[in-house]
Structures are given as C-alpha cells and as structure tokens.
Write an enzyme that holds these catalytic residues in place. Structure first.
Site, mmCIF file in Angstrom:
data_model
loop_
_atom_site.group_PDB
_atom_site.id
_atom_site.type_symbol
_atom_site.label_atom_id
_atom_site.label_comp_id
_atom_site.label_asym_id
_atom_site.label_seq_id
_atom_site.Cartn_x
_atom_site.Cartn_y
_atom_site.Cartn_z
ATOM 1 N N HIS A 77 24.055 31.902 68.123
ATOM 2 C CA HIS A 77 23.178 33.076 68.168
ATOM 3 C C HIS A 77 23.551 33.970 69.351
ATOM 4 C CE1 HIS A 77 20.112 31.926 65.105
ATOM 5 N NE2 HIS A 77 20.642 30.734 65.326
ATOM 6 N N ASP A 125 24.576 41.077 74.546
ATOM 7 C CA ASP A 125 23.548 40.481 73.690
ATOM 8 C C ASP A 125 24.193 40.011 72.390
ATOM 9 O OD1 ASP A 125 21.023 39.738 72.865
ATOM 10 O OD2 ASP A 125 20.101 41.649 73.408
HETATM 11 P P1 ADP Z 1 16.446 37.606 72.355
HETATM 12 O O1 ADP Z 1 16.636 36.705 71.172
HETATM 13 O O2 ADP Z 1 17.549 37.557 73.358
HETATM 14 O O3 ADP Z 1 15.115 37.461 73.003
HETATM 15 P P2 ADP Z 1 16.230 39.736 70.385
HETATM 16 O O4 ADP Z 1 16.020 41.208 70.598
HETATM 17 O O5 ADP Z 1 17.309 39.399 69.447
HETATM 18 O O6 ADP Z 1 16.465 39.114 71.815
HETATM 19 O O7 ADP Z 1 14.902 39.088 69.803
HETATM 20 C C1 ADP Z 1 13.718 39.151 70.509
HETATM 21 C C2 ADP Z 1 12.558 38.899 69.557
HETATM 22 O O8 ADP Z 1 11.416 38.623 70.349
HETATM 23 C C3 ADP Z 1 12.236 40.123 68.723
HETATM 24 O O9 ADP Z 1 11.873 39.713 67.426
HETATM 25 C C4 ADP Z 1 11.053 40.759 69.448
HETATM 26 O O10 ADP Z 1 10.129 41.414 68.614
HETATM 27 C C5 ADP Z 1 10.402 39.569 70.111
HETATM 28 N N1 ADP Z 1 9.830 40.000 71.394
HETATM 29 C C6 ADP Z 1 10.458 40.543 72.433
HETATM 30 N N2 ADP Z 1 9.600 40.865 73.406
HETATM 31 C C7 ADP Z 1 8.380 40.527 72.975
HETATM 32 C C8 ADP Z 1 7.056 40.604 73.519
HETATM 33 N N3 ADP Z 1 6.788 41.140 74.692
HETATM 34 N N4 ADP Z 1 6.067 40.135 72.777
HETATM 35 C C9 ADP Z 1 6.310 39.604 71.568
HETATM 36 N N5 ADP Z 1 7.521 39.511 71.018
HETATM 37 C C10 ADP Z 1 8.544 39.966 71.695
#
Ligand code: ADP
Length: 511
Positions: free
Chosen positions: A156, A364
């Site tokens: 991932h 990322d």
């Molecule tokens: P990572 O997997 O590195 O955290 P991604 O952008 O691929 O980054 O996925 C992050 C996921 O977590 C997304 O689905 C996003 O909606 C969720 N997310 C990020 N920040 C928040 C938050 N503050 N509250 C709830 N969900 C969040």
C-alpha cells in the site's frame, strides 16, 4: 467459490467501519459474499507472550481471527521495524530511519508468530492475500510451514528506488522473502519499475514478461493495481441532506474568502509544514488587508509514540500560530488547524464546501483523500484539486493542478490559479477527474488483484510453454543455419551457435 483469506497488521472492526465506504468495507463485503477469514492484530497489547491466543468472531459468512501483541512486539515489530525503518525508507526518508537489531528481531518474531497461528487455520483451496509492509516475510513463513496455496502480497506504500532501499540492513532477506509470493501488487507504475529494477540489478533476476520476474529460478508476478475509493457511496454521502445542512453551517460560519481544505494524518510524509508555508506565501501575494482564502487543515494524530511524529506536531502548531498572528484579523483566522478525526460524512461535507482540495504529500502510496475530494464536489460548481506529483494518485489524476510540494512558490501560485479559475475550466477538469476515479474504484482494485492471483499459476505455465515454443523455433532456425552456413551472419560463428545455446534449462517449477 474459493475461500478468501485476508491478512493485515490490523483487522477492521465491522461495527466501526459501518457504511462509510473505502477499502475496509470493500474487503469486508468480499469476505461476506464469498466467505472468508480476516486475520491480524486486534489492537490490544498484553504483557507476556503466554497471554497471546487467537480469538475468532463470526460476522455473517466472514470470520475475524485476531490476536494481541505483547508490549515488546508493539515497540519492536510495530513501532520499531515497521514504522521506524520500513515506513521512512519506503517514503524516501533514510534520515528518519532507525535501524536496531532488536527491532529487526521483533519483526521476524511477530511474522513467525503470524505464520504459526495462521497456517493451521488454512484450507488447501484458500486464496491468501497479505497486505502491506508489516508482513513482507509472512508468505515465506507460510511456505516454510507447507502452505502451497496461491499467496498474494500488496504494497500500500511506495516502493523506493533500489539505491534507497538497499540502505536497509535487512533488504536482501526481505526482498528475497517476497519471491515466495505468487503475485506482488503495487500502487503505481513507478513503484513497480523500482521493484523490478531492484530484482534485476541487485538480485540478478530477469524480466521474462512485462509483469513476470525470474530470480534464482523462482517466478514471481509483479503488477500495478491502483487503489481507489467507493465512488458511489462517497458521492451519496456528500449529497445527503445531512451533508447539505453541514455545508450550510460551514458556509454561514465561513471566514472571508474561499475555503481550502487539507485532510491528512499527521505524518511527516504528508508535507504539512510545506503546505502551511505555501499558504503563507499565498497570503503574501495579495495586497494588504485582502483575505483571499482560509485553510482548514484536519490532521488526526497517528503513531504518537514516535519522536518524529511529536516533532511534526510542534512544527505545525508553531507555524499555524505564526500565520494567524501575522495575517489574522478580528473577523478572520486564516489557518484552522484541527488535530482530531472526524466521521466520513463530515469530511465529505467539508470537501464539498471547499473551493480547493490541497493535497501535498512529499511521498504517498496513493492518497485516497485526493479521490474523495473529487467525488464529493458539486458537478455544476466544483472545486479544484491541487495534487502533489509525489502522490501515487498523480499518476492517474492528471487534470488536477499537479505541483511539486517542496516548491512553496509553485504551490502558492497553484492556489492563486485555483482561486481565479473560471467555472467552465473547473467543470471540465472535474468531469475528467470523475471519469478517472470511476475507472479504479476500491472494488475494481480488489477484484482485479484477486483475478490476477487466481490466474497466476495458469499464466505462468502458459508463459513457460510460450517461451519453450519460441526456443524450439529458434533452435530449429539455428539448426537450419548450421546446415546452410552461408546464411549465418558473420558474428554468429557455428561454434557459438552450437556451444552457446542451452535449451529447456529453465525450470517449470511453481515454487
Ligand atoms: P493514508 O492511508 O496515508 O492515511 P490516504 O489519503 O490514502 O492516506 O487515506 C486516508 C483515509 O483516512 C481517507 O479515506 C480519509 O478520508 C481518512 N481520513 C483522513 N483524515 C481523517 C480524519 N481527520 N478523520 C477521519 N478520516 C480521515
């Protein structure tokens, strides 16, 4: 249908995942539909190894099998090797990697335990899919316990260039253990290319097809499967009456100017200080007193036990304080920095209420927030996505404003361009982006990986057959050249042809 076994560091709680969409829901759906098992850590920590046992909970036709970690495992395997070695190295941050023998040992120990506990639970026909960097050597552990099933692995996170990866003391062992999988999946073409280069240049392997490697006589398929979101559920969430109410509220309370939204875990890979500096630069570009936009940055805590994560929190608090002190007014707080998680409905409403989605990771794997922001927009009056070229999503989402997150000036100019962009251009870009996120949804990702995993061995036999036919043909052609030496090229002496060609030497073994 063959049973699906998913293995990941953490197992999602079906009650918490709810109807929020995303990968966890997709995996749970697939497990329920075809029957399956999800195996991993339950998030609990115990003092001693003797307290570790697996717990099995059935949800419809899906079984969740979980176990705790010991405190030592948590520090060595989870925080230590997974998040202080593999995470920084795979995000190109060798400067933040901390290599210790204890952490490496802890990583081996927990992977061995996973293999010990999981192997007796497997059936011969199970299709096994292991997820992410915490469990790279698990496939090898299962093979050592006689598991002959198809096993797939998915990264991932990014896969760095070989020159970076090879700085990890354990890289040779780790990469060799990947050869025990049938299929290894990557988010992007460049991750896949880095992996293939590692296998060929550092491990003496060769590509036998665009997605097949042969290393030490072992065949491995390696392909790209970009992760997506559940577009329909996100669109529905962003358009729900509840979201409408939240959007109204956000707009009523809105600061002057437009809203820019950032949603990222508080991780050094997300480029948050650089984002804040770019926003400050944007404010400097406008004449005194004008308030072009406000930045809402939602950054929930993550891995707070690690030093590098504590530092970034301090940096951000200082930066947002400085910007607000310098540019704020009685009626205006330029940066609203919120250090907690929100439910996904609220996020969807915030995305929709914001004119700019600012996604600026320094590196990322994919970045799902970028895709969620696009899905949440009003198609008649959409916002603009500004996206780092170092996010996996940028390989696909070309109609975003693609920026270099290290270049504060460039990011500030992109924000200015987005603020001034005509509605027509915004609509055109948004339509193109929607088409793209519809192509790679969470469920397509899952189905295409499983399809490739199922067909791996048939494909491998077909490839070997095709190569053998090709060799036989070449051999016949060469034999006829030997019979008619005048047809052979000057550089192809008969001696070379006869002694230098070896046929049928390649193993058709599937191991
Ligand atoms: P990572 O997997 O590195 O955290 P991604 O952008 O691929 O980054 O996925 C992050 C996921 O977590 C997304 O689905 C996003 O909606 C969720 N997310 C990020 N920040 C928040 C938050 N503050 N509250 C709830 N969900 C969040």
């Amino acid at each position: 249908m063959r049973r699906l076994v998913i293995v990941s560091n953490r197992v999602a709680d079906p009650l918490l995942v709810g109807s929020s969409g995303g990968l966890a829901v997709c995996i749970l759906d697939a497990l329920r539909r075809r029957g399956g098992m999800w195996f991993g850590w339950n998030g609990e920590i115990v003092l001693n190894e003797s307290e570790i046992s697996t717990t099995s909970i059935k949800h419809d036709s899906c079984t969740l099998v979980t176990m705790p970690l010991t405190e030592r495992d948590y520090h060595e395997y989870y925080l230590g090797f997974s998040n202080e070695v593999l995470w920084p190295v795979h995000h190109y941050r060798l400067d933040l990697a901390r290599f210790t023998l204890e952490a490496a040992e802890g990583y081996r120990r927990v992977n061995t335990r996973f293999a010990d506990k999981l192997s007796p639970l497997l059936n011969r026909s199970d299709l096994i899919w292991v997820h992410d960097y915490h469990l790279i050597p698990l496939g090898a552990g299962l093979r050592a316990r006689g598991v002959g099933n198809e096993i797939g692995f998915f990264f991932h996170i990014p896969f760095p260039p070989p020159e970076v990866l090879s700085a990890t003391p354990e890289h040779d062992w780790l990469m060799r253990s990947l050869l025990e999988y049938d299929l290894v999946g990557f988010q992007t073409i460049s991750d896949h290319a880095n992996f293939c280069r590692f296998m060929c240049d550092f491990m003496g392997g060769k590509m036998t097809a665009p997605d097949t490697l042969c290393v030490d006589g072992k065949y491995l398929r390696a392909s790209v499967f970009p992760v997506g979101i559940d577009v329909e559920s996100f669109v529905a969430m962003a358009q729900s009456p509840l979201a409408d109410k939240r959007i109204q509220r956000t707009r009523l309370q809105a600061e002057p100017g437009l809203s820019i939204i950032g949603v990222d875990r508080l991780d050094y890979s997300k480029g948050l200080p650089e984002k804040f500096r770019a926003f400050r630069r944007l404010l400097e570009m406008y004449p005194d007193g004008s308030k072009p936009a406000s930045l809402i940055q939602i950054a929930p805590p993550t891995r707070e036990d690690l030093e590098s994560y504590i530092e970034i929190r301090h940096d951000l608090e200082a930066l947002s304080g400085e910007i607000n002190g310098q540019f704020g007014d009685f009626d205006w707080t330029p940066v609203r920095y919120i250090h907690r998680a929100f439910d996904r409905d609220t996020l969807a409403a915030l995305y929709r209420a914001s004119r700019i989605g600012l996604v600026t990771p320094l590196r990322d794997g994919m970045n799902l927030v970028a895709k969620e922001y696009v899905a949440a927009q009003d198609e008649v009056d959409p916002g603009v996505l500004i996206l780092s070229r170092f996010a996996g999503a940028a390989e696909d989402l070309q109609e975003a404003l693609i920026i270099n997150p290290y270049d504060v000036e460039e990011v500030a100019h992109a924000m200015r361009r987005a603020i001034e962009m005509t509605q027509q251009e915004r609509v055109e870009r948004h339509q193109a982006l929607m088409d793209r996120i519809h192509q790679n949804t969470a469920c397509n990702w899952m189905l295409s990986f499983l399809q490739a995993l199922r067909s791996c061995r048939e494909q491998h036999v077909a490839d070997v057959d095709a190569r053998n036919v090709q060799r036989r043909n070449t051999s016949q052609r060469r034999r006829s050249l030997v019979s008619f030496p005048e047809l052979s090229s000057p550089s192809n002496s008969m001696g070379k042809l006869i002694t230098g060609t070896k046929f049928g030497g390649e193993s058709t073994s599937l191991s």
